[in-house]
Design a protein around this motif. Structure first.
Motif, PDB file in Angstrom:
ATOM      1  N   ALA A 123      21.970   8.861  63.303  1.00 59.03           N
ATOM      2  CA  ALA A 123      22.018   9.164  64.735  1.00 59.03           C
ATOM      3  C   ALA A 123      21.559  10.595  65.008  1.00 59.03           C
ATOM      4  CB  ALA A 123      23.427   8.952  65.282  1.00 59.03           C
ATOM      5  N   PHE A 124      21.839  11.511  64.078  1.00 55.51           N
ATOM      6  CA  PHE A 124      21.421  12.899  64.226  1.00 55.51           C
ATOM      7  C   PHE A 124      19.962  13.086  63.816  1.00 55.51           C
ATOM      8  CE2 PHE A 124      25.962  12.792  63.249  1.00 55.51           C
ATOM      9  CZ  PHE A 124      26.477  13.489  64.338  1.00 55.51           C
ATOM     10  N   LEU A 125      19.478  12.248  62.920  1.00 57.73           N
ATOM     11  CA  LEU A 125      18.116  12.378  62.409  1.00 57.73           C
ATOM     12  C   LEU A 125      17.105  11.568  63.198  1.00 57.73           C
ATOM     13  CD1 LEU A 125      18.897  12.048  58.586  1.00 57.73           C
ATOM     14  CD2 LEU A 125      18.357  14.149  59.831  1.00 57.73           C
ATOM     15  N   PHE A 126      17.581  10.725  64.127  1.00 60.91           N
ATOM     16  CA  PHE A 126      16.705   9.753  64.779  1.00 60.91           C
ATOM     17  C   PHE A 126      15.507  10.408  65.463  1.00 60.91           C
ATOM     18  CE2 PHE A 126      15.659   7.064  68.523  1.00 60.91           C
ATOM     19  CZ  PHE A 126      15.144   5.984  67.835  1.00 60.91           C
ATOM     20  N   PHE A 127      15.743  11.353  66.347  1.00 58.74           N
ATOM     21  CA  PHE A 127      14.628  11.960  67.071  1.00 58.74           C
ATOM     22  C   PHE A 127      13.721  12.792  66.164  1.00 58.74           C
ATOM     23  CE2 PHE A 127      17.333  10.959  70.775  1.00 58.74           C
ATOM     24  CZ  PHE A 127      16.402  10.280  71.531  1.00 58.74           C
ATOM     25  N   PRO A 128      14.267  13.570  65.209  1.00 58.20           N
ATOM     26  CA  PRO A 128      13.356  14.233  64.260  1.00 58.20           C
ATOM     27  C   PRO A 128      12.486  13.247  63.487  1.00 58.20           C
ATOM     28  CG  PRO A 128      15.508  15.268  64.182  1.00 58.20           C
ATOM     29  CD  PRO A 128      15.646  14.061  65.062  1.00 58.20           C
ATOM     30  N   LEU A 129      13.046  12.091  63.130  1.00 58.95           N
ATOM     31  CA  LEU A 129      12.259  11.088  62.405  1.00 58.95           C
ATOM     32  C   LEU A 129      11.127  10.522  63.260  1.00 58.95           C
ATOM     33  CD1 LEU A 129      15.020   9.095  60.476  1.00 58.95           C
ATOM     34  CD2 LEU A 129      13.219  10.505  59.473  1.00 58.95           C
ATOM     35  N   LEU A 130      11.363  10.448  64.576  1.00 57.38           N
ATOM     36  CA  LEU A 130      10.321   9.920  65.457  1.00 57.38           C
ATOM     37  C   LEU A 130       9.074  10.802  65.441  1.00 57.38           C
ATOM     38  CD1 LEU A 130      12.181   8.630  68.656  1.00 57.38           C
ATOM     39  CD2 LEU A 130      11.365   7.341  66.681  1.00 57.38           C
ATOM     40  N   LEU A 131       9.229  12.083  65.098  1.00 55.30           N
ATOM     41  CA  LEU A 131       8.061  12.956  65.004  1.00 55.30           C
ATOM     42  C   LEU A 131       7.065  12.448  63.963  1.00 55.30           C
ATOM     43  CD1 LEU A 131       9.864  16.418  65.101  1.00 55.30           C
ATOM     44  CD2 LEU A 131       8.480  15.432  66.937  1.00 55.30           C
ATOM     45  N   LEU A 132       7.557  11.673  63.002  1.00 55.00           N
ATOM     46  CA  LEU A 132       6.699  11.157  61.923  1.00 55.00           C
ATOM     47  C   LEU A 132       6.131   9.779  62.231  1.00 55.00           C
ATOM     48  CD1 LEU A 132       8.953  12.166  58.888  1.00 55.00           C
ATOM     49  CD2 LEU A 132       7.028  13.433  59.859  1.00 55.00           C
ATOM     50  N   GLU A 133       6.484   9.219  63.395  1.00 55.14           N
ATOM     51  CA  GLU A 133       6.060   7.851  63.700  1.00 55.14           C
ATOM     52  C   GLU A 133       4.548   7.728  63.799  1.00 55.14           C
ATOM     53  OE1 GLU A 133       6.119   3.793  64.508  1.00 55.14           O
ATOM     54  OE2 GLU A 133       7.515   5.165  63.519  1.00 55.14           O
ATOM     55  N   GLY A 134       3.869   8.730  64.368  1.00 56.71           N
ATOM     56  CA  GLY A 134       2.415   8.669  64.462  1.00 56.71           C
ATOM     57  C   GLY A 134       1.773   8.590  63.090  1.00 56.71           C
ATOM     58  N   LEU A 135       2.242   9.427  62.175  1.00 49.80           N
ATOM     59  CA  LEU A 135       1.711   9.399  60.811  1.00 49.80           C
ATOM     60  C   LEU A 135       2.020   8.068  60.144  1.00 49.80           C
ATOM     61  CD1 LEU A 135       2.711  13.011  59.679  1.00 49.80           C
ATOM     62  CD2 LEU A 135       0.486  12.217  60.491  1.00 49.80           C
ATOM     63  N   ASN A 136       3.201   7.529  60.395  1.00 51.95           N
ATOM     64  CA  ASN A 136       3.574   6.233  59.836  1.00 51.95           C
ATOM     65  C   ASN A 136       2.644   5.127  60.333  1.00 51.95           C
ATOM     66  OD1 ASN A 136       5.402   4.190  58.577  1.00 51.95           O
ATOM     67  ND2 ASN A 136       5.802   3.673  60.716  1.00 51.95           N
ATOM     68  N   LEU A 137       2.282   5.180  61.610  1.00 52.19           N
ATOM     69  CA  LEU A 137       1.367   4.179  62.163  1.00 52.19           C
ATOM     70  C   LEU A 137      -0.009   4.266  61.497  1.00 52.19           C
ATOM     71  CD1 LEU A 137       2.255   4.497  65.964  1.00 52.19           C
ATOM     72  CD2 LEU A 137       2.822   2.592  64.450  1.00 52.19           C
ATOM     73  N   HIS A 138      -0.479   5.489  61.266  1.00 54.26           N
ATOM     74  CA  HIS A 138      -1.771   5.656  60.591  1.00 54.26           C
ATOM     75  C   HIS A 138      -1.714   5.110  59.164  1.00 54.26           C
ATOM     76  CE1 HIS A 138      -3.651   7.843  63.789  1.00 54.26           C
ATOM     77  NE2 HIS A 138      -2.855   8.884  63.714  1.00 54.26           N
ATOM     78  N   VAL A 139      -0.667   5.477  58.439  1.00 52.12           N
ATOM     79  CA  VAL A 139      -0.545   5.057  57.039  1.00 52.12           C
ATOM     80  C   VAL A 139      -0.428   3.534  56.942  1.00 52.12           C
ATOM     81  CG1 VAL A 139       0.947   5.135  55.000  1.00 52.12           C
ATOM     82  CG2 VAL A 139       0.431   7.241  56.254  1.00 52.12           C
ATOM     83  N   SER A 140       0.381   2.941  57.802  1.00 53.40           N
ATOM     84  CA  SER A 140       0.539   1.479  57.788  1.00 53.40           C
ATOM     85  C   SER A 140      -0.777   0.785  58.104  1.00 53.40           C
ATOM     86  CB  SER A 140       1.607   1.062  58.807  1.00 53.40           C
ATOM     87  OG  SER A 140       2.867   1.593  58.469  1.00 53.40           O
ATOM     88  N   SER A 141      -1.550   1.363  59.017  1.00 56.53           N
ATOM     89  CA  SER A 141      -2.859   0.793  59.365  1.00 56.53           C
ATOM     90  C   SER A 141      -3.799   0.820  58.175  1.00 56.53           C
ATOM     91  CB  SER A 141      -3.476   1.573  60.536  1.00 56.53           C
ATOM     92  OG  SER A 141      -2.723   1.418  61.716  1.00 56.53           O
ATOM     93  N   VAL A 142      -3.852   1.961  57.504  1.00 57.98           N
ATOM     94  CA  VAL A 142      -4.744   2.104  56.349  1.00 57.98           C
ATOM     95  C   VAL A 142      -4.325   1.144  55.237  1.00 57.98           C
ATOM     96  CG1 VAL A 142      -5.470   3.669  54.505  1.00 57.98           C
ATOM     97  CG2 VAL A 142      -5.380   4.484  56.874  1.00 57.98           C
ATOM     98  N   LYS A 143      -3.035   1.033  54.979  1.00 58.21           N
ATOM     99  CA  LYS A 143      -2.550   0.119  53.934  1.00 58.21           C
ATOM    100  C   LYS A 143      -2.940  -1.321  54.237  1.00 58.21           C
ATOM    101  CE  LYS A 143       1.498   2.651  52.218  1.00 58.21           C
ATOM    102  NZ  LYS A 143       2.989   2.638  52.134  1.00 58.21           N
ATOM    103  N   ALA A 144      -2.768  -1.736  55.487  1.00 57.07           N
ATOM    104  CA  ALA A 144      -3.076  -3.122  55.848  1.00 57.07           C
ATOM    105  C   ALA A 144      -4.559  -3.422  55.692  1.00 57.07           C
ATOM    106  CB  ALA A 144      -2.628  -3.388  57.285  1.00 57.07           C
ATOM    107  N   VAL A 145      -5.398  -2.488  56.098  1.00 58.28           N
ATOM    108  CA  VAL A 145      -6.843  -2.693  55.981  1.00 58.28           C
ATOM    109  C   VAL A 145      -7.266  -2.654  54.516  1.00 58.28           C
ATOM    110  CG1 VAL A 145      -9.093  -1.713  56.545  1.00 58.28           C
ATOM    111  CG2 VAL A 145      -7.321  -1.826  58.301  1.00 58.28           C
TER     112      VAL A 145
END
Length: 346
Positions: free
Chosen positions: A162-184
């Protein structure tokens, strides 16, 4: 449901959902809104192009960090159009929607095919512990059962999630890029060659623009600010929709209507909220009618809310800030067993 198109779920002729569908169709709310989308796409592309013109004009300056924040907003708005295209909200033709989605995926550096496959599974089983990929996140636990399965560093993260949730969201953009590259890379998407070319072109153009105009240090900080804020924006747009709502497990007896309504939450607000959240603030209506054009959702809400009241179906809606409170409260409760003092046995 295929991995290349998010489809509507049909209902039996005599179901409550069939009755609601007739009301929605009679109100004309399933019609396409091409002029709306033409204007929205045009404005987004103008903002995108204008931002890069301003980027070149400013040159190697720390003022570019304000443009990084601007691009975070633009990338989110482009992503919302890709989302709508994936749900076949813009055109009747799947090819036209897919073309629109692929272009917007290329502009933002995301795999459209990967997102469609993941999002289709979410829509089919929202908040299902075993079948919804949106509640299968290594760093978070959305139920006490999930928290009990965490080990090592992930267990520590879940303990204080609950305390880490918003800091973790800062990494969501990078996660989306990495997941995209892995899938392709794994060829999990149907048009993997085209999507590979789009991802490579995006990365090459993005890095070239940044490091031709900016010094290495300024460029790196620009990228971090842009990607972090974009991830935060995307996460804050999706998090209120289901987190903290009813969690489902295998064997539940809910029909389609109740499954979608009871696991979703709307965010109350006006035109500014509609713009900022890309229409996702009407999450209940969107889950019931995924192919409904974005501007029709607010009109459908009146019908859906009244229908749920008449059928004694709980309809969740709250303010934007309150929705985040529910999210954090749910995450804190889900990880509660991890914070219990260890019992010592004799």
């Amino acid at each position: 449901m295929t991995s290349t198109q998010v489809a509507d779920t049909s209902a039996t002729a005599g179901s409550d959902f069939a009755e609601l569908s007739r009301l929605i169709k009679a109100a004309g709310l399933m019609r396409r809104r091409r002029r709306y989308y033409a204007a929205r796409i045009g404005l987004n592309l103008a903002a995108f192009g204008g931002g890069w013109v301003a980027f070149v004009f400013l040159g190697d300056s720390w003022w570019q960090l304000f443009l990084a924040a601007f691009f975070a907003m633009v990338f989110a708005q482009l992503s919302f159009i890709g989302h709508d295209a994936g749900h076949k909200q813009i055109f009747r033709s799947r090819k036209a929607n897919d073309a629109t989605g692929l272009v917007h995926g290329g502009l933002t550096g995301l795999s459209y095919g990967w997102w469609i496959g993941t999002h289709a599974r979410h829509h089919a089983n929202p908040n299902h512990e075993d079948e919804d990929p949106d509640v299968d996140i290594a760093a978070l636990a959305f139920s006490k059962a999930q928290s009990s399965r965490k080990r090592g560093f992930l267990r520590w993260m879940a303990k204080y999630q609950a305390f880490l949730f918003f800091p973790l969201l800062l990494l969501e953009g990078l996660n989306l890029h990495v997941s995209s590259v892995k899938a392709v890379w794994r060829k999990d998407v149907r048009r993997h060659k085209l999507e590979s070319a789009l991802l490579i072109a995006h990365l090459a153009a993005y890095l070239a623009a940044v490091f031709i105009v900016l010094s290495p240090l300024t460029g790196i900080i620009f990228i971090l600010v842009h990607q972090f804020l974009w991830g935060l924006y995307m996460g804050c747009s999706f998090a209120p929709n289901h987190k903290g709502m009813e969690m489902l497990a295998t064997g539940h007896q809910l029909d389609f209507l109740r499954k979608q309504v009871l696991t979703s939450r709307n965010v109350r607000g006006g035109p500014l909220t509609d713009f900022a959240l890309g229409g996702l603030n009407y999450q209940i209506e969107h889950h019931l009618f995924p192919s409904m054009a974005r501007p029709n959702l607010k009109h459908a809400q009146v019908i859906v809310r009244d229908f749920c009241a008449r059928h004694s179906i709980s309809y969740a809606q709250c303010g934007w800030l309150r929705s985040y409170g529910y999210v954090l409260q749910h995450l804190h409760e889900a990880s509660e067993p991890l914070r219990r003092p260890a019992t010592v046995t004799a």
